[in-house]
Design a protein around this motif. Structure first.
Motif, PDB file in Angstrom:
ATOM      1  N   TYR A   1      16.614  31.095 105.088  1.00  0.00           N
ATOM      2  CA  TYR A   1      16.636  31.410 106.602  1.00  0.00           C
ATOM      3  C   TYR A   1      17.916  31.161 107.204  1.00  0.00           C
ATOM      4  N   TYR A   2      18.997  30.484 106.977  1.00  0.00           N
ATOM      5  CA  TYR A   2      20.276  30.159 107.341  1.00  0.00           C
ATOM      6  C   TYR A   2      21.220  31.180 106.998  1.00  0.00           C
ATOM      7  N   ALA A   3      20.864  32.072 105.935  1.00  0.00           N
ATOM      8  CA  ALA A   3      21.790  32.826 104.957  1.00  0.00           C
ATOM      9  C   ALA A   3      22.850  33.646 106.165  1.00  0.00           C
ATOM     10  N   ASP A   4      22.116  34.165 107.093  1.00  0.00           N
ATOM     11  CA  ASP A   4      22.827  35.158 108.000  1.00  0.00           C
ATOM     12  C   ASP A   4      23.960  34.656 108.979  1.00  0.00           C
ATOM     13  N   PHE A   5      23.760  32.986 108.883  1.00  0.00           N
ATOM     14  CA  PHE A   5      24.795  32.310 109.615  1.00  0.00           C
ATOM     15  C   PHE A   5      26.127  32.286 108.947  1.00  0.00           C
ATOM     16  N   CYS A   6      25.962  32.497 107.432  1.00  0.00           N
ATOM     17  CA  CYS A   6      27.181  32.433 106.806  1.00  0.00           C
ATOM     18  C   CYS A   6      28.136  33.709 106.805  1.00  0.00           C
ATOM     19  N   ARG A   7      27.694  34.679 107.401  1.00  0.00           N
ATOM     20  CA  ARG A   7      28.470  35.909 107.586  1.00  0.00           C
ATOM     21  C   ARG A   7      29.838  35.788 107.950  1.00  0.00           C
ATOM     22  N   ILE A   8      31.098  36.522 107.271  1.00  0.00           N
ATOM     23  CA  ILE A   8      32.214  36.274 107.732  1.00  0.00           C
ATOM     24  C   ILE A   8      32.389  37.080 108.933  1.00  0.00           C
ATOM     25  N   LYS A   9      32.114  38.239 108.792  1.00  0.00           N
ATOM     26  CA  LYS A   9      32.333  39.081 110.163  1.00  0.00           C
ATOM     27  C   LYS A   9      31.200  39.429 110.866  1.00  0.00           C
ATOM     28  N   THR A  10      31.099  39.055 112.214  1.00  0.00           N
ATOM     29  CA  THR A  10      29.907  39.592 112.755  1.00  0.00           C
ATOM     30  C   THR A  10      30.007  40.109 114.250  1.00  0.00           C
ATOM     31  N   ARG A  11      29.012  40.705 114.500  1.00  0.00           N
ATOM     32  CA  ARG A  11      29.438  41.177 116.108  1.00  0.00           C
ATOM     33  C   ARG A  11      27.989  40.697 116.850  1.00  0.00           C
ATOM     34  N   PRO A  12      27.949  41.044 118.250  1.00  0.00           N
ATOM     35  CA  PRO A  12      26.867  40.439 118.727  1.00  0.00           C
ATOM     36  C   PRO A  12      25.563  40.881 118.570  1.00  0.00           C
ATOM     37  N   PHE A  13      24.600  39.970 118.489  1.00  0.00           N
ATOM     38  CA  PHE A  13      23.120  40.566 117.951  1.00  0.00           C
ATOM     39  C   PHE A  13      22.246  39.455 118.545  1.00  0.00           C
ATOM     40  N   TRP A  14      21.651  39.998 119.635  1.00  0.00           N
ATOM     41  CA  TRP A  14      20.536  39.398 120.520  1.00  0.00           C
ATOM     42  C   TRP A  14      19.576  38.756 119.718  1.00  0.00           C
ATOM     43  N   PHE A  15      19.045  37.661 120.024  1.00  0.00           N
ATOM     44  CA  PHE A  15      17.866  36.677 119.308  1.00  0.00           C
ATOM     45  C   PHE A  15      16.794  37.563 118.959  1.00  0.00           C
ATOM     46  N   TRP A  16      16.176  38.449 120.371  1.00  0.00           N
ATOM     47  CA  TRP A  16      15.332  39.153 120.203  1.00  0.00           C
ATOM     48  C   TRP A  16      15.342  40.533 119.327  1.00  0.00           C
ATOM     49  N   GLU A  17      16.647  40.795 119.265  1.00  0.00           N
ATOM     50  CA  GLU A  17      16.626  42.091 118.148  1.00  0.00           C
ATOM     51  C   GLU A  17      16.482  41.719 116.911  1.00  0.00           C
ATOM     52  N   GLY A  18      16.828  40.418 116.400  1.00  0.00           N
ATOM     53  CA  GLY A  18      16.710  39.780 115.038  1.00  0.00           C
ATOM     54  C   GLY A  18      15.043  39.837 114.791  1.00  0.00           C
ATOM     55  N   LEU A  19      14.472  39.336 115.928  1.00  0.00           N
ATOM     56  CA  LEU A  19      12.951  39.214 115.641  1.00  0.00           C
ATOM     57  C   LEU A  19      12.367  40.566 115.378  1.00  0.00           C
ATOM     58  N   SER A  20      12.916  41.670 116.330  1.00  0.00           N
ATOM     59  CA  SER A  20      12.269  42.977 116.113  1.00  0.00           C
ATOM     60  C   SER A  20      12.806  43.940 115.030  1.00  0.00           C
ATOM     61  N   ARG A  21      13.771  43.195 114.317  1.00  0.00           N
ATOM     62  CA  ARG A  21      14.227  44.011 113.191  1.00  0.00           C
ATOM     63  C   ARG A  21      13.218  44.346 112.264  1.00  0.00           C
ATOM     64  N   PRO A  22      13.019  45.958 112.066  1.00  0.00           N
ATOM     65  CA  PRO A  22      12.005  46.464 111.026  1.00  0.00           C
ATOM     66  C   PRO A  22      12.286  45.686 109.888  1.00  0.00           C
ATOM     67  N   GLY A  23      11.078  45.222 109.302  1.00  0.00           N
ATOM     68  CA  GLY A  23      10.857  44.601 107.893  1.00  0.00           C
ATOM     69  C   GLY A  23      11.714  43.232 107.841  1.00  0.00           C
ATOM     70  N   ARG A  24      12.492  42.885 108.644  1.00  0.00           N
ATOM     71  CA  ARG A  24      13.136  41.492 108.589  1.00  0.00           C
ATOM     72  C   ARG A  24      11.867  40.296 108.506  1.00  0.00           C
ATOM     73  N   ARG A  25      10.932  40.676 109.535  1.00  0.00           N
ATOM     74  CA  ARG A  25      10.017  39.563 109.590  1.00  0.00           C
ATOM     75  C   ARG A  25       9.257  39.595 108.590  1.00  0.00           C
ATOM     76  N   ALA A  26       8.777  40.424 107.875  1.00  0.00           N
ATOM     77  CA  ALA A  26       8.019  40.640 106.595  1.00  0.00           C
ATOM     78  C   ALA A  26       8.841  40.116 105.515  1.00  0.00           C
ATOM     79  N   GLU A  27      10.046  40.494 105.588  1.00  0.00           N
ATOM     80  CA  GLU A  27      10.906  39.943 104.371  1.00  0.00           C
ATOM     81  C   GLU A  27      11.066  38.544 104.439  1.00  0.00           C
ATOM     82  N   LEU A  28      11.097  37.728 105.623  1.00  0.00           N
ATOM     83  CA  LEU A  28      11.182  36.403 105.676  1.00  0.00           C
ATOM     84  C   LEU A  28       9.909  35.678 105.405  1.00  0.00           C
ATOM     85  N   ASP A  29       8.621  36.290 105.925  1.00  0.00           N
ATOM     86  CA  ASP A  29       7.472  35.588 105.636  1.00  0.00           C
ATOM     87  C   ASP A  29       6.932  35.856 104.127  1.00  0.00           C
ATOM     88  N   HIS A  30       7.376  36.757 103.433  1.00  0.00           N
ATOM     89  CA  HIS A  30       6.779  36.728 102.165  1.00  0.00           C
ATOM     90  C   HIS A  30       7.783  36.492 100.995  1.00  0.00           C
TER      91      HIS A  30
END
Length: 156
Positions: free
Chosen positions: A127-156
């Motif tokens: 669940y913390y893997a995205d925190f380790c990215r070297i290059k990032t850009r702004p990414f709102w919390f709610w956008e991360g929650l609504s990203r298609p497939g992301r929630r299903a990917e983490l829940d399964h």
């Protein structure tokens, strides 16, 4: 997440999570229900620090927080967030118990915090893997929650 769920290690992680939850609940509820505050004068060099925490109300806040975090682990509710907050508490306990006041009981408590929180942080590390990215850009919390497939990917 599928590999970790199929692994026999999932039972060890479950028991570690439940043990850590009960540990935190017992510590917090001991203050919340019974108002128990240990005698800090017997805590060696750490005593004045703990007394100062109690004087400003921080010790009490931590005890209520321990109840909340322990309940989150016990009921498997937002465990990755709970573990991150617990890590701050654990680092303080580890430092004080292993380096400042290393009496036998404190050594056990410091090592216990290190092993439990460290192991659980690794177990939920996906669940913390995205925190380790070297290059990032702004990414709102709610956008991360609504990203298609992301929630299903983490829940399964």
């Amino acid at each position: 997440m599928k590999g970790a769920e199929r692994s026999p290690w999932k039972y060890l992680i479950l028991w570690l999570r439940l043990y850590f939850a009960i540990h935190y609940l017992a510590s917090g509820l001991n203050y919340v229900i019974f108002g128990f505050v240990p005698d800090f004068s017997k805590a060696g060099q750490v005593g004045p620090y703990l007394e100062a925490m109690a004087d400003i109300g921080f010790y009490q806040i931590i005890k209520y927080l321990e109840v909340l975090l322990g309940a989150m682990l016990l009921f498997n509710f937002a465990v990755p967030i709970a573990l991150i907050v617990m890590a701050g508490i654990s680092v303080t306990i580890i430092y004080l118990n292993l380096f400042i006041s290393p009496a036998p009981r404190q050594l056990f408590t410091g090592i216990q915090e290190l092993v439990l929180n460290g192991t659980l942080l690794l177990a939920y590390g996906g669940y913390y893997a995205d925190f380790c990215r070297i290059k990032t850009r702004p990414f709102w919390f709610w956008e991360g929650l609504s990203r298609p497939g992301r929630r299903a990917e983490l829940d399964h």
